[in-house]
Enzyme design. Structure first.
Site, PDB file in Angstrom:
ATOM      1  N   LYS A   1       0.486  -1.392  -0.416  1.00 34.83           N
ATOM      2  CA  LYS A   1       0.452   0.022   0.096  1.00 34.83           C
ATOM      3  C   LYS A   1       0.973   1.179   0.590  1.00 34.83           C
ATOM      4  O   LYS A   1       1.109   2.058  -0.937  1.00 34.83           O
ATOM      5  CB  LYS A   1      -1.002  -0.405   0.943  1.00 34.83           C
ATOM      6  CG  LYS A   1      -2.022  -0.002   0.639  1.00 34.83           C
ATOM      7  CD  LYS A   1      -3.019  -0.291   2.429  1.00 34.83           C
ATOM      8  CE  LYS A   1      -3.931  -0.530   2.387  1.00 34.83           C
ATOM      9  NZ  LYS A   1      -4.829  -0.757   3.587  1.00 34.83           N
TER      10      LYS A   1
ATOM     11  N   GLY B   1     -34.858   1.245   1.413  1.00 34.58           N
ATOM     12  CA  GLY B   1     -33.882   0.516   0.792  1.00 34.58           C
ATOM     13  C   GLY B   1     -33.328  -0.683   1.133  1.00 34.58           C
ATOM     14  O   GLY B   1     -34.190  -1.621   2.579  1.00 34.58           O
TER      15      GLY B   1
ATOM     16  N   CYS C   1     -18.914   0.702   9.025  1.00 37.32           N
ATOM     17  CA  CYS C   1     -19.549   1.126  10.177  1.00 37.32           C
ATOM     18  C   CYS C   1     -20.182   0.936  11.349  1.00 37.32           C
ATOM     19  O   CYS C   1     -20.384   0.401  12.435  1.00 37.32           O
ATOM     20  CB  CYS C   1     -18.922   2.516  10.207  1.00 37.32           C
ATOM     21  SG  CYS C   1     -17.375   3.195   9.635  1.00 37.32           S
TER      22      CYS C   1
HETATM   23  P1  NAD Z   1      -8.892   0.787   6.623  1.00 40.32           P
HETATM   24  O1  NAD Z   1      -9.199  -0.609   7.510  1.00 40.32           O
HETATM   25  O2  NAD Z   1      -9.925   1.313   5.989  1.00 40.32           O
HETATM   26  O3  NAD Z   1      -7.538   0.702   6.939  1.00 40.32           O
HETATM   27  C1  NAD Z   1      -7.310   0.783   8.472  1.00 40.32           C
HETATM   28  C2  NAD Z   1      -5.908   0.550   8.169  1.00 40.32           C
HETATM   29  O4  NAD Z   1      -5.024   0.749   9.215  1.00 40.32           O
HETATM   30  C3  NAD Z   1      -5.443   0.174   6.842  1.00 40.32           C
HETATM   31  O5  NAD Z   1      -4.508   0.622   5.815  1.00 40.32           O
HETATM   32  C4  NAD Z   1      -3.975  -1.457   7.942  1.00 40.32           C
HETATM   33  O6  NAD Z   1      -3.241  -2.339   7.205  1.00 40.32           O
HETATM   34  C5  NAD Z   1      -4.325  -0.291   8.765  1.00 40.32           C
HETATM   35  N1  NAD Z   1      -2.638  -1.165   9.909  1.00 40.32           N
HETATM   36  C6  NAD Z   1      -3.966  -1.351  10.929  1.00 40.32           C
HETATM   37  N2  NAD Z   1      -2.699  -2.330  11.381  1.00 40.32           N
HETATM   38  C7  NAD Z   1      -1.291  -0.754  11.505  1.00 40.32           C
HETATM   39  C8  NAD Z   1      -0.138  -0.374  12.423  1.00 40.32           C
HETATM   40  N3  NAD Z   1       0.071  -1.560  13.687  1.00 40.32           N
HETATM   41  N4  NAD Z   1       0.493   0.171  12.255  1.00 40.32           N
HETATM   42  C9  NAD Z   1       0.516   0.904  10.785  1.00 40.32           C
HETATM   43  N5  NAD Z   1      -0.851   0.746   9.970  1.00 40.32           N
HETATM   44  C10 NAD Z   1      -1.901  -0.275  10.265  1.00 40.32           C
HETATM   45  O7  NAD Z   1     -10.349   1.384   7.973  1.00 40.32           O
HETATM   46  P2  NAD Z   1     -11.071   2.858   8.107  1.00 40.32           P
HETATM   47  O8  NAD Z   1     -12.187   2.002   7.052  1.00 40.32           O
HETATM   48  O9  NAD Z   1      -9.949   3.822   7.564  1.00 40.32           O
HETATM   49  O10 NAD Z   1     -11.618   3.119   9.399  1.00 40.32           O
HETATM   50  C11 NAD Z   1     -10.300   2.825  11.028  1.00 40.32           C
HETATM   51  C12 NAD Z   1     -10.922   3.433  11.982  1.00 40.32           C
HETATM   52  O11 NAD Z   1     -12.092   4.742  11.682  1.00 40.32           O
HETATM   53  C13 NAD Z   1     -12.367   2.537  11.941  1.00 40.32           C
HETATM   54  O12 NAD Z   1     -11.651   2.229  13.544  1.00 40.32           O
HETATM   55  C14 NAD Z   1     -13.668   3.165  11.583  1.00 40.32           C
HETATM   56  O13 NAD Z   1     -14.676   2.165  12.424  1.00 40.32           O
HETATM   57  C15 NAD Z   1     -13.512   4.476  11.698  1.00 40.32           C
HETATM   58  N6  NAD Z   1     -14.721   4.769  10.691  1.00 40.32           N
HETATM   59  C16 NAD Z   1     -14.538   4.713   9.610  1.00 40.32           C
HETATM   60  C17 NAD Z   1     -15.110   5.344   8.688  1.00 40.32           C
HETATM   61  C18 NAD Z   1     -15.374   4.645   7.129  1.00 40.32           C
HETATM   62  O14 NAD Z   1     -15.315   5.675   6.430  1.00 40.32           O
HETATM   63  N7  NAD Z   1     -14.384   4.083   6.554  1.00 40.32           N
HETATM   64  C19 NAD Z   1     -15.758   6.231   9.037  1.00 40.32           C
HETATM   65  C20 NAD Z   1     -15.998   6.475  10.412  1.00 40.32           C
HETATM   66  C21 NAD Z   1     -14.202   6.451  11.383  1.00 40.32           C
END
Ligand code: NAD
Length: 419
Positions: free
Chosen positions: A35, A255, A262
């Protein structure tokens, strides 16, 4: 300001690229080496409108960099954001904090300069206390202030929402940390509304908000069922309700139920958290079970439309959990397809404008993948519309019907198609 972001997923990447465009010096850290290589070369690893341009301009300006080295990434950072996944523990429904705590341990070992550690990941109430304790246990010399900075962006609108947040919630009582976060967002135009609350309140706000929105979706879906039997039009009902400022029109679209990374996991985590503290959240509980049933109901409607056909061929338009994203995590479309293919004799041909690669990881060879919506519809007995992509709403359904089998039917689970 030098900022480090740990995790370059759907939250970390738009946030990092957005902060760089505000003039900050941002390093995004991810343990996924591939990545990091792709992003460093200007190639996006997920689809979000406007993200590729933002990534490229950040790289060109030299203010946005990527690394898989925690040590290198956090060196000199005044703010370190944690944006790693907090997925559902499938056995209990609670949030799995393994990725978060692993990242915190690695971070703690590298912390040399004073920093605000901002938890952007969605975490159970009091996780901030645990993160603070873990940092001090791992590195007694660390000088950190751990705050909660929950993320409210909508997938599909992540770049827009970064620049136009309806509020930024900052959970900390520390005056210096509050001032630093204010400074971080100061270049944003118009300046965002900032709410300063306690760390635990901030953690709770995120869950309370997501559960409320999920409940609103479930409510209008129940109203859709009710309207159907009493011959009322749920869209007119939603319009009439939404005009009431106390209710608001958002999330009143019937829907196939909510999905994504989330709402499903956060509603379950909240239920679990409350249960552990002896509180029963009955509305959240029935929202969760109602949402599961919704998928079964939609799948049944699709199968009913083909009940006279011995081996029906079903075309599916849309696999992402909503429009504007390639994310298929907990997608209602994927869940519905899984119900359909359980029936013997049923074959499914599916198309999604952006989510084919992610869908393949979940559905494998159990369905056929079409290169476009017309090819998917070709010869189908039933067409099911499962994601509200504009290209489906704009389709000339009379032409599409001509491609399908003679007595073919369209089941529009998103209520998009013009009759
Ligand atoms: P994701 O799975 O898309 O991305 C997480 C990233 O973290 C991955 O690229 C992974 O390789 C990396 N990672 C994991 N462990 C790591 C480490 N030790 N060091 C470095 N990188 C590491 O997750 P996301 O969808 O971005 O969600 C992240 C958080 O935000 C979650 O808690 C989610 O609930 C919250 N959140 C997500 C959204 C959304 O729309 N996706 C919205 C609000 C909040």
């Amino acid at each position: 300001m030098k900022v480090a972001i740990i995790g370059t997923g759907y939250v970390g990447l738009p946030t990092g690229a957005g902060l760089a465009s505000l003039g900050h010096d941002v390093t995004c850290i991810d343990c996924d080496h591939e990545k990091v290589e792709r992003l460093s070369a200007g190639k996006v690893t997920l689809f979000e409108e406007g993200l590729e341009e933002l990534l490229k301009s950040g790289l060109d300006s030299g203010r946005l960099t990527f690394t898989d080295s925690m040590e290198q990434g956090v060196r000199g950072a005044r703010v370190v954001m944690l944006a790693v996944g907090t997925p559902e523990n499938p056995n209990t429904g609670e949030a799995n904090l393994d990725y978060l705590f692993a990242a915190v341990k690695q971070l703690a070992q590298c912390l040399e300069d004073p920093a605000v550690v901002a938890i952007k990941s969605t975490v159970p109430v009091a996780t901030g206390d645990q993160v603070e304790a873990l940092i001090h246990k791992t590195n007694s010399k660390a000088r950190v202030e751990v705050i909660s900075l929950p993320e409210f962006l909508r997938e599909g609108y992540a770049v827009h929402d970064f620049f136009h947040p309806n509020r930024i919630v900052v959970g900390t009582q520390c005056r210096e940390a509050r001032a630093l976060i204010r400074e971080l967002y100061a270049p944003m135009e118009p300046s965002p509304k900032m709410l300063f609350v306690s760390r635990r309140s901030s953690e709770a706000i995120k869950y309370a908000s997501n559960a409320f929105l999920a409940m609103k979706i479930h409510y209008i879906n129940e109203m859709a069922d009710f309207c159907e039997v009493v011959h009322a039009d749920v869209h007119e009902v939603a319009l009439g309700m939404g005009e009431d400022a106390r209710i608001g029109s958002a999330f009143l679209k019937p829907g196939p139920g909510y999905g994504g990374s989330c709402f499903p996991k956060d509603t379950k985590a909240l239920l679990h958290m409350a249960y552990k503290h002896g509180v029963e959240l009955s509305l959240v509980r029935s929202t969760i079970s109602g949402n599961v049933k919704r998928r079964e109901l939609m799948a049944q409607k699709i199968l009913d439309a083909a009940k006279d056909i011995s081996c029906p061929r079903i075309a599916v338009w849309g696999l992402a959990f909503k429009e504007g994203t390639d994310d298929c995590r907990e997608s209602p479309a994927i869940g519905i397809v899984q119900h359909l293919i359980k029936r013997s004799g049923v074959t499914v041909t599916a198309y999604d404008p952006k989510a084919m690669d992610n869908a393949r990881k979940l559905l494998g060879n159990s369905v056929t993948y079409a290169p476009d919506k017309e090819s998917a519809a070709q010869g189908a007995d039933v067409l099911a519309i499962l994601t509200e992509w504009p290209e489906f709403a704009e389709a000339d359904m009379k032409q599409v019907q001509k491609l399908m089998a003679s007595s073919a039917r369209v089941i529009d689970c998103r209520f998009l198609a013009k009759s």
